[in-house]
Design an enzyme around this catalytic site. Structure first.
Site, PDB file in Angstrom:
ATOM      1  N   CYS A   2       0.788  -1.149  -0.065  1.00 11.68           N
ATOM      2  CA  CYS A   2       0.056  -0.079   0.093  1.00 11.68           C
ATOM      3  C   CYS A   2       0.789   1.399  -0.030  1.00 11.68           C
ATOM      4  O   CYS A   2       1.984   1.312   0.414  1.00 11.68           O
ATOM      5  CB  CYS A   2      -0.893  -0.107   1.217  1.00 11.68           C
ATOM      6  SG  CYS A   2      -1.854  -1.441   1.389  1.00 11.68           S
ATOM      7  N   ARG A  27       4.545   1.125  -6.257  1.00 11.90           N
ATOM      8  CA  ARG A  27       4.582   0.064  -5.159  1.00 11.90           C
ATOM      9  C   ARG A  27       3.602  -1.147  -5.185  1.00 11.90           C
ATOM     10  O   ARG A  27       3.558  -2.285  -4.325  1.00 11.90           O
ATOM     11  CB  ARG A  27       4.153   0.660  -3.676  1.00 11.90           C
ATOM     12  CG  ARG A  27       5.066   1.805  -3.424  1.00 11.90           C
ATOM     13  CD  ARG A  27       4.679   2.747  -2.308  1.00 11.90           C
ATOM     14  NE  ARG A  27       4.548   1.890  -1.171  1.00 11.90           N
ATOM     15  CZ  ARG A  27       5.677   1.744  -0.167  1.00 11.90           C
ATOM     16  NH1 ARG A  27       6.740   2.106  -0.491  1.00 11.90           N
ATOM     17  NH2 ARG A  27       5.194   0.915   1.043  1.00 11.90           N
ATOM     18  N   TRP A  74      -3.017  -2.631  -1.453  1.00 11.67           N
ATOM     19  CA  TRP A  74      -2.575  -3.700  -2.031  1.00 11.67           C
ATOM     20  C   TRP A  74      -3.108  -4.651  -0.975  1.00 11.67           C
ATOM     21  O   TRP A  74      -2.676  -4.856  -0.049  1.00 11.67           O
ATOM     22  CB  TRP A  74      -0.958  -3.758  -1.927  1.00 11.67           C
ATOM     23  CG  TRP A  74      -0.456  -5.001  -2.792  1.00 11.67           C
ATOM     24  CD1 TRP A  74      -0.180  -5.097  -4.051  1.00 11.67           C
ATOM     25  CD2 TRP A  74       0.147  -6.229  -2.257  1.00 11.67           C
ATOM     26  NE1 TRP A  74       0.564  -6.130  -4.388  1.00 11.67           N
ATOM     27  CE2 TRP A  74       0.824  -6.722  -3.409  1.00 11.67           C
ATOM     28  CE3 TRP A  74       0.211  -6.703  -0.951  1.00 11.67           C
ATOM     29  CZ2 TRP A  74       1.385  -7.972  -3.083  1.00 11.67           C
ATOM     30  CZ3 TRP A  74       0.851  -7.980  -0.852  1.00 11.67           C
ATOM     31  CH2 TRP A  74       1.175  -8.677  -2.012  1.00 11.67           C
ATOM     32  N   ASN A 100      -1.238   1.057   5.903  1.00 14.57           N
ATOM     33  CA  ASN A 100      -0.056   0.058   4.976  1.00 14.57           C
ATOM     34  C   ASN A 100       0.078  -1.104   6.391  1.00 14.57           C
ATOM     35  O   ASN A 100       0.811  -0.395   7.376  1.00 14.57           O
ATOM     36  CB  ASN A 100       0.646   0.806   4.592  1.00 14.57           C
ATOM     37  CG  ASN A 100       1.899   0.024   3.943  1.00 14.57           C
ATOM     38  OD1 ASN A 100       1.692  -1.095   3.752  1.00 14.57           O
ATOM     39  ND2 ASN A 100       2.909   0.497   3.697  1.00 14.57           N
ATOM     40  N   GLY A 101      -0.110  -2.105   6.034  1.00 17.19           N
ATOM     41  CA  GLY A 101       0.595  -3.210   7.043  1.00 17.19           C
ATOM     42  C   GLY A 101      -0.489  -4.314   7.104  1.00 17.19           C
ATOM     43  O   GLY A 101      -1.561  -4.452   6.586  1.00 17.19           O
ATOM     44  N   GLU A 477      19.009 -14.534 -11.806  1.00 16.69           N
ATOM     45  CA  GLU A 477      18.426 -13.064 -11.954  1.00 16.69           C
ATOM     46  C   GLU A 477      17.584 -12.721 -13.341  1.00 16.69           C
ATOM     47  O   GLU A 477      16.553 -12.348 -13.362  1.00 16.69           O
ATOM     48  CB  GLU A 477      19.399 -11.953 -11.687  1.00 16.69           C
ATOM     49  CG  GLU A 477      19.160 -10.515 -11.648  1.00 16.69           C
ATOM     50  CD  GLU A 477      17.938 -10.048 -11.029  1.00 16.69           C
ATOM     51  OE1 GLU A 477      17.599 -10.783 -10.010  1.00 16.69           O
ATOM     52  OE2 GLU A 477      17.436  -9.100 -11.051  1.00 16.69           O
ATOM     53  N   LYS A 481      13.800 -11.835 -13.763  1.00 20.64           N
ATOM     54  CA  LYS A 481      13.474 -10.337 -14.487  1.00 20.64           C
ATOM     55  C   LYS A 481      12.266 -11.090 -15.516  1.00 20.64           C
ATOM     56  O   LYS A 481      11.211 -10.282 -15.397  1.00 20.64           O
ATOM     57  CB  LYS A 481      14.445  -9.930 -15.101  1.00 20.64           C
ATOM     58  CG  LYS A 481      15.821  -9.164 -14.463  1.00 20.64           C
ATOM     59  CD  LYS A 481      14.944  -7.881 -13.766  1.00 20.64           C
ATOM     60  CE  LYS A 481      14.476  -8.283 -12.346  1.00 20.64           C
ATOM     61  NZ  LYS A 481      15.312  -7.887 -11.054  1.00 20.64           N
ATOM     62  N   GLU A 484       9.055 -12.040 -13.542  1.00 22.63           N
ATOM     63  CA  GLU A 484       7.901 -11.086 -12.822  1.00 22.63           C
ATOM     64  C   GLU A 484       7.306  -9.975 -13.751  1.00 22.63           C
ATOM     65  O   GLU A 484       6.425  -9.501 -13.441  1.00 22.63           O
ATOM     66  CB  GLU A 484       8.734 -10.205 -11.706  1.00 22.63           C
ATOM     67  CG  GLU A 484       9.971  -9.554 -12.320  1.00 22.63           C
ATOM     68  CD  GLU A 484      10.856  -8.845 -11.122  1.00 22.63           C
ATOM     69  OE1 GLU A 484      10.360  -8.600  -9.950  1.00 22.63           O
ATOM     70  OE2 GLU A 484      11.905  -8.639 -11.235  1.00 22.63           O
ATOM     71  N   HIS A 500      20.725 -33.332 -14.079  1.00 19.41           N
ATOM     72  CA  HIS A 500      19.947 -34.157 -12.947  1.00 19.41           C
ATOM     73  C   HIS A 500      18.384 -33.946 -13.049  1.00 19.41           C
ATOM     74  O   HIS A 500      17.717 -34.091 -11.678  1.00 19.41           O
ATOM     75  CB  HIS A 500      20.703 -33.420 -11.698  1.00 19.41           C
ATOM     76  CG  HIS A 500      22.131 -33.836 -11.492  1.00 19.41           C
ATOM     77  ND1 HIS A 500      22.513 -35.115 -11.495  1.00 19.41           N
ATOM     78  CD2 HIS A 500      23.134 -33.201 -12.044  1.00 19.41           C
ATOM     79  CE1 HIS A 500      23.810 -34.849 -11.424  1.00 19.41           C
ATOM     80  NE2 HIS A 500      24.475 -33.910 -11.884  1.00 19.41           N
ATOM     81  N   LYS A 597       6.996  -3.049  -4.886  1.00 23.45           N
ATOM     82  CA  LYS A 597       8.191  -2.560  -4.978  1.00 23.45           C
ATOM     83  C   LYS A 597       8.897  -2.847  -3.783  1.00 23.45           C
ATOM     84  O   LYS A 597      10.139  -3.683  -3.583  1.00 23.45           O
ATOM     85  CB  LYS A 597       8.270  -1.025  -5.258  1.00 23.45           C
ATOM     86  CG  LYS A 597       9.625  -0.467  -5.190  1.00 23.45           C
ATOM     87  CD  LYS A 597      10.414  -1.204  -6.524  1.00 23.45           C
ATOM     88  CE  LYS A 597      11.990  -0.771  -6.469  1.00 23.45           C
ATOM     89  NZ  LYS A 597      12.700  -1.395  -7.524  1.00 23.45           N
TER      90      LYS A 597
HETATM   91  C1  F6R Z   1      12.511  -8.254  -8.278  1.00 26.69           C
HETATM   92  C2  F6R Z   1      12.724  -7.192  -7.056  1.00 26.69           C
HETATM   93  C3  F6R Z   1      12.520  -8.061  -5.608  1.00 26.69           C
HETATM   94  C4  F6R Z   1      13.335  -7.181  -4.634  1.00 26.69           C
HETATM   95  C5  F6R Z   1      13.081  -7.851  -3.366  1.00 26.69           C
HETATM   96  C6  F6R Z   1      13.978  -7.297  -2.117  1.00 26.69           C
HETATM   97  O1  F6R Z   1      13.138  -7.457  -9.151  1.00 26.69           O
HETATM   98  O2  F6R Z   1      12.829  -6.192  -7.061  1.00 26.69           O
HETATM   99  O3  F6R Z   1      12.631  -9.482  -5.716  1.00 26.69           O
HETATM  100  O4  F6R Z   1      14.591  -7.565  -4.918  1.00 26.69           O
HETATM  101  O5  F6R Z   1      11.753  -7.740  -2.893  1.00 26.69           O
HETATM  102  O6  F6R Z   1      13.644  -6.045  -1.924  1.00 26.69           O
HETATM  103  P1  F6R Z   1      14.784  -5.097  -1.145  1.00 26.69           P
HETATM  104  O7  F6R Z   1      16.102  -5.422  -1.840  1.00 26.69           O
HETATM  105  O8  F6R Z   1      14.297  -4.041  -1.431  1.00 26.69           O
HETATM  106  O9  F6R Z   1      14.833  -5.773   0.139  1.00 26.69           O
END
Ligand code: F6R
Length: 602
Positions: A2, A27, A74, A100-101, A477, A481, A484, A500, A597
């Site tokens: 949120c 977010r 959210w 938020n929470g 990674e 990408k 997501e 395996h 985010k």
């Molecule tokens: C993927 C992404 C998330 C963050 C994860 C940790 O693109 O952004 O997987 O990497 O939520 O977030 P931080 O780095 O803010 O602790």
């Protein structure tokens, strides 16, 4: 998660709020709501949907009043619909709240409040808070005390904004395990979940700590401890992020802008730390027991970090997702342990919990963080900033590159201090770290080729990314990408694992992306590529050796860089591939479905 924005001043509050909510869109959210006050009457408009459509439908920019609060929801408790959207009000309709929470004990509180005659209209956990404040007002008469009465009953995480009709000069905000920043303007005050929403009005901010609340007027603020009610003396911090940094500047999406900002970001990470890194490395040198904890992309940086520690400093850190560490490490961590937490936002709930556990057990905590002043920076013993600037796209890109840069700098400095690698090799590595912006720039040069490739691959259902040694991190990674933002199934594998089990899934035309810089295990990955090729996989290779061309359907020639630095350069084409696939498939890469985010709940 949120987003919250609050405003009190002389401007039309709804305009500031809607603008702020747009800046918090990244977010992640499913519903929107705004409350403003004029002449002692609350005006509330809210609904499920996106800001742009609701702005028109609910005429959000036409709400009266110079104070108000907005929210992007959210969903956690209760489906996304108009009723569950915030703000929520008490039975009298005089107090409105955004949250938020998660309130963990809301069921029990709700039951008690219903017994006392309160009427609930939503399925949210949030609504109990506003009824509790209403209950508190019966005894305490003023909102501040009623608020404290309510806060002391809550268990869980909450950032709150509160407005009360009978308290015309004030707004209230609370922070407990969910982020909230107070912005101090000129004759106006704001608060928001994140800094970009404040930047058009002020760069002077105060980061509230857990368990603090603030009472603000347009010209003043007071911050207090929610348990004792005592005033807290807080420092105003000046944020050196400019408004332009938090805007798209001609790019179609923040993600694309941020991918292109990587040469600069990596440079800033280097110059921002070069003078101080030795001191941090000397501190690290004291520890044998090292954990690296993080989530998501930051966790992948941690995996690359493990190889850097092993190869350069001959130290073997244990890399764990913070969500696992927080429940597993209780008996493993002590005062002889160093915990390195990596987090872009500095607000990820699991990572903060891991840091807190480590501190409780007497361990030393070093955090590698992007957001200045975030919670991780305040609860750690040592902080190294990544200096990437604001990252608005939900998918982490430039912050990953800078996390890796910092880890390379740290481990190179550690190796120097410990004398664990040859001096001439170290010198060459240091030169390459210095030149990283150049290599990253060269990798960006493949965008057109990647765009063409994306067209060819846009209808594929599964991707496999393979890499050995430190390139395993790149495989993970690259796959994350893709998943997501393009919503295509992808797996990142250590290439040796292929035979395996996962090899069973490779059939004609299945894309296999092999990350193959020359280095210690280069010959080995060639064999793994051959295995995939023999099953008629569609082979895409990234490497610096021309010979890869022969075994590839598509070969992306990368600049020659030390294998240990390759993740910083090789991730660039993979970010671009994910981005262009997402766009071709009609997705918004800045706002991927179901994601937020910063993940501020467990
Ligand atoms: C993927 C992404 C998330 C963050 C994860 C940790 O693109 O952004 O997987 O990497 O939520 O977030 P931080 O780095 O803010 O602790």
């Amino acid at each position: 998660m949120c987003g919250i924005i609050g405003y009190i001043g002389d401007r039309k509050a709804c305009e500031v709020i809607v603008d702020g909510l747009k800046r918090l869109e990244y977010r992640g959210y499913d519903s929107v709501g705004v409350v403003t006050e004029e002449n002692g009457k609350l005006h509330i408009r809210k609904g499920a949907g996106k800001i742009d459509e609701l702005k028109e439908k609910l005429r959000l920019n036409e709400m009266p009043g110079n104070r108000g609060i907005g929210h992007t929801r959210w969903a956690t408790h209760g489906i996304p619909n108009d009723i569950n959207a915030h703000p929520h009000t008490d039975c009298t309709g005089e107090i409105a709240i955004v949250h938020n929470g998660i309130i963990e004990n809301y069921l029990e509180l709700k039951e008690e409040l219903i017994k006392k005659g309160h009427r609930f209209v939503s399925d949210t956990d949030t609504e109990v808070i506003v009824h509790l404040i209403e209950e508190g007002l019966k005894d305490f008469k003023n909102l501040e005390n009623a608020l404290r009465y309510a806060l002391l009953k809550l268990k869980g995480s909450f950032a709150l904004g509160i407005i009360y009709t009978k308290d015309r000069e004030h707004l209230y905000l609370v922070r407990n395990e969910s982020p909230l920043v107070l912005g101090i303007g000129n004759g106006e005050m704001l608060f928001a979940s994140d800094i970009p929403a404040l930047l058009p009005y002020t760069n002077r901010v105060i980061f509230l700590d857990d368990g603090e609340y603030a009472v603000i007027t347009k010209n003043s603020f007071v911050i207090k401890d929610m348990r004792t009610g005592e005033i807290r003396d807080k420092q105003i911090q000046e944020i050196n992020w400019s408004l332009e940094m938090a805007e798209k500047q001609g790019y179609d999406h923040f993600m694309l802008k941020e991918i292109h900002e990587q040469p600069k970001a990596v440079k800033e990470a280097f110059y921002g730390n070069v003078k101080t890194i030795d001191k941090v490395a000397k501190e690290i040198a004291k520890y044998e027991k090292i954990f690296i904890v993080a989530m998501g992309t930051s966790y992948h940086a941690g995996i690359a970090g493990k190889y850097l520690f092993q190869r350069l400093a001959k130290k073997v850190p244990i890399v764990e997702e913070a969500s696992e560490f927080r429940y597993e490490a209780e008996d493993l961590v002590d005062e002889n342990t160093l915990v390195i937490a990596i987090t872009q936002s500095g607000e990820t709930a699991d990572t903060l919990a891991a840091i807190r556990l480590a501190k409780k057990k007497g361990a030393k905590v070093l955090s590698i963080v992007n957001v200045v002043g975030s919670m991780a920076t305040r609860i750690s013993d040592l902080v190294v900033y990544t200096h990437a600037g604001p990252e608005i796209g939900v998918a982490a890109t430039k912050t990953y590159a800078t996390q890796l840069t910092v880890l390379a700098m740290l481990t190179a400095a550690l190796a120097k201090h410990l004398g664990t690698v040859e001096e001439s090799y170290l010198k060459e590595l240091e030169n390459q770290i210095h030149d990283l912006p150049k290599y990253v720039e060269a990798a960006l040069g493949y965008e057109n080729k990647i765009k063409k490739l994306a067209k060819e691959l846009k209808d594929k259902r599964d991707f496999f990314y393979i890499g050995r040694s430190i390139s395993f991190a790149t495989a993970l990674e690259g796959a994350l990408k893709l998943k997501e933002i393009s919503y295509i199934h992808a797996e990142g594998l250590s290439a040796g694992e292929l035979k395996h089990g996962p090899l069973a899934l490779i059939e004609e035309g299945v894309p296999v992306v092999a990350i193959a810089p020359t280095g210690k295990t280069y010959d080995k990955i060639i064999s793994n590529i051959e295995e995939a090729k023999a099953r008629k996989g569609f082979i895409i290779t990234l490497g610096d050796s021309e010979e890869l061309k022969e075994i590839s359907d598509v070969f992306i020639k990368m600049p020659k860089v030390d294998e240990l630095l390759s993740p910083i350069v090789y991730i660039v084409p993979l970010q671009l591939l994910a981005y262009h696939l997402a766009v071709l498939r009609g997705n918004d890469p800045d706002k991927p479905r179901n994601l937020a985010k910063s993940v501020t709940v467990e």
